[in-house]
Design an enzyme around this catalytic site. Structure first.
Site, PDB file in Angstrom:
ATOM      1  N   GLU B  62       0.814  -1.223   0.000  1.00 46.55           N
ATOM      2  CA  GLU B  62       0.000   0.000   0.000  1.00 46.55           C
ATOM      3  C   GLU B  62       0.845   1.269   0.000  1.00 46.55           C
ATOM      4  O   GLU B  62       0.409   2.320  -0.476  1.00 46.55           O
ATOM      5  CB  GLU B  62      -0.959   0.007   1.197  1.00 46.55           C
ATOM      6  CG  GLU B  62      -2.084  -1.010   1.103  1.00 46.55           C
ATOM      7  CD  GLU B  62      -1.721  -2.365   1.693  1.00 46.55           C
ATOM      8  OE1 GLU B  62      -0.521  -2.608   1.967  1.00 46.55           O
ATOM      9  OE2 GLU B  62      -2.637  -3.193   1.876  1.00 46.55           O
ATOM     10  N   PHE B 124     -11.368  -7.351  13.687  1.00 50.41           N
ATOM     11  CA  PHE B 124     -10.293  -7.771  12.789  1.00 50.41           C
ATOM     12  C   PHE B 124      -9.996  -6.669  11.776  1.00 50.41           C
ATOM     13  O   PHE B 124     -10.902  -6.150  11.138  1.00 50.41           O
ATOM     14  CB  PHE B 124     -10.698  -9.068  12.067  1.00 50.41           C
ATOM     15  CG  PHE B 124      -9.656  -9.530  11.080  1.00 50.41           C
ATOM     16  CD1 PHE B 124      -8.398  -9.940  11.504  1.00 50.41           C
ATOM     17  CD2 PHE B 124      -9.922  -9.531   9.709  1.00 50.41           C
ATOM     18  CE1 PHE B 124      -7.435 -10.344  10.597  1.00 50.41           C
ATOM     19  CE2 PHE B 124      -8.961  -9.939   8.794  1.00 50.41           C
ATOM     20  CZ  PHE B 124      -7.719 -10.347   9.236  1.00 50.41           C
ATOM     21  N   GLN B 125      -8.736  -6.332  11.641  1.00 53.64           N
ATOM     22  CA  GLN B 125      -8.261  -5.284  10.726  1.00 53.64           C
ATOM     23  C   GLN B 125      -8.919  -3.932  10.985  1.00 53.64           C
ATOM     24  O   GLN B 125      -9.130  -3.148  10.065  1.00 53.64           O
ATOM     25  CB  GLN B 125      -8.408  -5.712   9.263  1.00 53.64           C
ATOM     26  CG  GLN B 125      -7.472  -6.862   8.916  1.00 53.64           C
ATOM     27  CD  GLN B 125      -7.348  -7.134   7.427  1.00 53.64           C
ATOM     28  OE1 GLN B 125      -8.285  -6.881   6.661  1.00 53.64           O
ATOM     29  NE2 GLN B 125      -6.212  -7.660   7.012  1.00 53.64           N
ATOM     30  N   LYS B 174     -17.553  -0.779   5.914  1.00 51.44           N
ATOM     31  CA  LYS B 174     -18.008  -1.790   4.963  1.00 51.44           C
ATOM     32  C   LYS B 174     -19.527  -1.788   4.812  1.00 51.44           C
ATOM     33  O   LYS B 174     -20.047  -1.868   3.703  1.00 51.44           O
ATOM     34  CB  LYS B 174     -17.527  -3.168   5.439  1.00 51.44           C
ATOM     35  CG  LYS B 174     -17.743  -4.273   4.418  1.00 51.44           C
ATOM     36  CD  LYS B 174     -17.066  -5.565   4.860  1.00 51.44           C
ATOM     37  CE  LYS B 174     -17.104  -6.598   3.736  1.00 51.44           C
ATOM     38  NZ  LYS B 174     -16.408  -7.843   4.118  1.00 51.44           N
ATOM     39  N   MET B 488      24.072   9.079   2.516  1.00 52.59           N
ATOM     40  CA  MET B 488      24.026  10.372   3.205  1.00 52.59           C
ATOM     41  C   MET B 488      24.370  10.208   4.687  1.00 52.59           C
ATOM     42  O   MET B 488      25.055  11.045   5.274  1.00 52.59           O
ATOM     43  CB  MET B 488      22.640  11.017   3.036  1.00 52.59           C
ATOM     44  CG  MET B 488      22.562  12.435   3.565  1.00 52.59           C
ATOM     45  SD  MET B 488      23.727  13.569   2.757  1.00 52.59           S
ATOM     46  CE  MET B 488      22.702  14.259   1.438  1.00 52.59           C
TER      47      MET B 488
END
Lengths: 184, 583
Positions: B62, B124-125, B174, B488
């Protein structure tokens, strides 16, 4: 027109460079978190904060924030607040032009020896007894922050079981319109 | 009559699911591509996507979706759109959102959320993505009903693209995506119901006039051009104003391409790794005209020592930038283009800049951008690689980069001639930005060649998106300046930590970048000397159907110069060692 104030106490505990911001916000979930989060992440100090629905109840709420202008320039605080999409208007009420009020509730342990003197304190400050039981009383003061400070100091000679203050709300004095802090 | 009236006002009622309404809303906003990855909570929205004209680019992580959307936005000037699921899908896109917030890039990010009833139950999630992103979005929405979806989407695009642009997140539970709504779409800004959002104001004529007076009496002015100049599409106005007034121009890291590098009045980039003449001109100027810049610490160095003799005209669309870092003598809230047009209309100009240019030209001649002679034997000079790619590149090539030495060298040694050709992570400094940003840029500008100048450390962070690039037919070119170090950090450890190299070595051979590229369906090439370098660049330029990755083996001892140490005054600029005996 100006009704005499019930009590004008000594200097308030508030920081010297405090400002009162009256912030009109959309009455939506999470708006208080947005305001508080902004202050936290930018390192602006909040001295007190009060929030409730504003005159147009359904749509807007008013947040009264006493800010410590030592922690950041007031201009930055105002401009960053104004960037929040849910913030509709910000007015800066200078302390001298502000009608500030706060509510104090305190539960004090009482016995036969101190009950009378406590009642005197209540009377002197224009406070009220709102609850009583055998060993304690709960008193209330609605007054200027300075008056609440003064009463709080007075109560130090008693045993305070619990003390709550609401944080102040403020309106500009009549004829002293608040300055729009975010002129567009 | 009555019947006719009824006929004309009769509304056609279309029932849609929230998911269909969401996709249709994106179509209404003219979205041509969504970068995303599906998952549980966003599943309902992915179904109507099959029937939509909107292209979807399926990413492998993502974070890639977010940076692609940023690259798309920066290359096209249109808002980038990403869509991911709840929980880890949403947290994985937090970095790009933060990056877009720092660089004022217009993004609309759609996240799935667990069903309304499950919110707050540690489902969940589930994660509180609106809470997490509150401080790094311009605004965000948690949609509470299907009916609100069109308004939330339209408001998201409006907020993301107006005023100072930025990322806006729309979180869609959802059950809301699955429930029915009567299709509608906001017909006006009023219907967006944003009583606290006023991004545009009238130009303050008094302040424009005050600025003109400062310009008129200036003897040593500098135009300090920031990313806001690109955001307000003001390059043409900038060119006209600069040429009419003869003022020197510097372009910040976020504004590279806003003014042609080939122009005689361009002194280059200011700041920590800026050109000597650009940095010094700002230090010595008597009028600093900031055009959509924000006095970032990488530009100012030690703030009290920054441009100490200058009066400041600060032009910005975001008034919170005024007096945040540097007090402005005149602050003008506006987009850059409108102010430049107003100044031009009033013929605002300094009197005579001959003396000033004489000084500036002396700095330019004494301290041009240099690097050590390319080594005939041994490892490549990274600056030479960038110059060689640039020399062989088609005009209008878009360059993206990660963050670090390679980014600074790309900004220094590539010559940018037009807006939208330099895409990098400025404010946030997000390693791994380059590859996905290049994919997004190429998706938005398929007509352009897109090179990602990357470091080996950065490449390893997001390289898997080359699988996306190959499978979606997005042929970008990636140049890894492989010095086997987090370069760097290594440079700082060499210069400021007594050469104590702590956790910066990466190895040039692990991973094998050529094999890795090939395994992702790309052409993999390697260049270990100058001859191979030119050959690899030539080969890459002939390949236009699949992504190409070149592993350039570069010298890890190379450092970026000039340099102003962190927190030091810009007066204490360190030039390249080759130039030090002169000073």
């Amino acid at each position: 027109m100006n009704t005499p104030e019930p009590f004008l106490g000594a200097t308030s505990h508030t920081p010297v460079r405090h400002h009162i911001l009256s912030v009109l916000v959309e009455n939506k979930a999470g708006v208080l978190a947005r305001v508080a989060g902004l202050f936290a992440r930018r390192g602006f100090n909040i001295y007190s904060l009060a929030v409730a629905p504003a005159e147009t109840k359904a749509r807007f709420s008013r947040i009264t924030i006493v800010v410590d202008a030592e922690s950041a320039p007031l201009e930055q605080i105002v401009e960053q607040l104004d960037k929040l999409v849910n913030v509709v208007a910000i007015s800066d009420i200078a302390p001298k032009d502000a009608l500030e009020r706060e509510l104090l509730l305190a539960t004090i342990k009482t016995d036969v020896d101190n009950r009378t003197s406590l009642l005197d304190v209540v009377g002197n400050y224009g406070a009220a007894i709102v609850d009583v039981d055998a060993g304690s009383v709960t008193l209330m003061l609605a007054g200027t922050p300075a008056a609440c400070d003064e009463l709080e100091r007075e109560l130090e000679s008693y045993t305070t079981l619990e003390l709550h203050r609401t944080g102040r709300v403020a309106l500009p004095r009549l004829g002293k319109a608040a300055v729009a802090a975010d002129p567009d | 009559m009555g019947g006719l009236f009824l006929y004309l006002t009769k509304r056609i009622i279309v029932q849609l699911t929230g998911a269909q309404a969401l996709i249709k809303s994106l179509e209404m906003e003219g979205v041509e591509v969504i970068f995303g990855l599906p998952g549980g909570a966003i599943l309902p929205v992915y179904d109507p996507l099959i029937d939509s004209s909107v292209r979807h680019v399926l990413v492998r992580h993502e974070q890639g979706a977010g940076h692609m959307a940023e690259g798309y936005a920066l290359a096209t000037g249109r808002p980038g759109v990403a869509m991911v699921t709840s929980g880890p899908g949403a947290t994985n896109i937090v970095t790009p959102i933060g990056n877009a917030h720092m660089d004022s890039t217009p993004l609309v990010v759609i996240t799935g959320q667990v069903s309304s009833a499950a919110i707050g139950t540690d489902a969940f999630q589930e994660c509180d993505i609106t809470g997490i992103t509150m401080g790094i979005t311009k605004h965000n929405f948690l949609v509470k009903s299907a009916h609100e979806i069109p308004r939330a989407v339209a408001a998201a695009f409006h907020i993301a693209t107006t005023g100072r642009p930025g990322p806006v997140l729309v979180d869609v539970p959802k059950d809301i995506a699955q429930s029915m709504m009567e299709w509608w779409y906001p017909a006006s800004i009023e219907e967006l119901d944003l009583p606290g959002y006023h991004p545009v104001v009238d130009l303050d004529a008094d302040r424009v006039a005050q600025a003109i007076e400062l310009i008129r009496v200036a003897e040593r002015p500098v135009l300090y051009v920031g990313g806001g100049t690109l955001k307000s599409h003001a390059s043409a106005q900038l060119l006209a104003f600069a040429e009419r007034t003869g003022m020197p121009v510097v372009t910040t890291l976020m504004a590279r391409g806003a003014f042609p590098d080939s122009h005689a009045q361009h002194l280059g980039m200011p700041g920590m790794h800026g050109m000597y003449a650009a940095v010094t001109a700002i230090q010595k100027c008597d009028l600093l005209i900031s055009l959509g810049a924000r006095f970032d610490d990488r530009v100012t160095g030690k703030i009290p020592a920054f441009a100490p003799h200058a009066k400041v005209i600060h032009v910005d669309i975001d008034k919170a930038e005024f007096n945040k870092v540097r007090r402005a003598d005149v602050a003008i809230r506006s987009n850059v283009a409108a102010v430049l047009e107003a100044w031009d209309a009033n013929q605002a100009s300094p009197q005579n800049l001959e003396v000033w240019w004489k000084e500036i030209n002396a700095w330019r001649e004494t301290y041009p951008l240099v690097y050590d002679e390319p080594a005939v034997e041994g490892l490549l000079r990274p600056q030479h690689v960038i110059e060689s790619i640039a020399k062989a590149a088609a005009p209008g090539t878009i360059v993206t980069s990660g963050v670090g030495q390679h980014q600074m060298w790309a900004s220094q040694f590539w010559k940018f001639e037009e807006p939208g050709t330099w895409i990098n992570s400025g404010g946030a400094g997000t390693m791994g930005f380059g590859v996905p940003a290049a994919i997004g840029a190429k998706a938005g500008r398929p007509d352009r060649v897109v090179w990602c100048i990357d470091g080996d450390g950065c490449f390893q962070m997001t390289a898997q998106e080359l699988v996306t690039a190959r499978s979606e037919g997005i042929p970008i070119k990636v140049a890894i300046l492989n010095n086997a170090y987090l370069g760097m950090v290594r440079q700082w450890q060499e210069m400021f930590y007594d050469e104590r190299y702590s956790e910066v070595y990466l190895s040039p051979d692990l991973p094998d970048y050529v094999k890795w590229a090939e395994s992702m369906g790309c052409v993999g090439l390697r260049a270990t000397n100058i001859e191979e370098m030119h050959a690899a660049i030539a080969t890459a330029n002939t390949i236009n159907d699949v992504p190409v990755v070149i592993d350039f083996r570069t010298d890890s001892s190379e450092k970026v110069f000039p340099m102003v140490a962190a927190g030091a005054s810009n007066d204490d600029i360190m030039v390249h060692p080759l130039q030090r005996e002169q000073s």
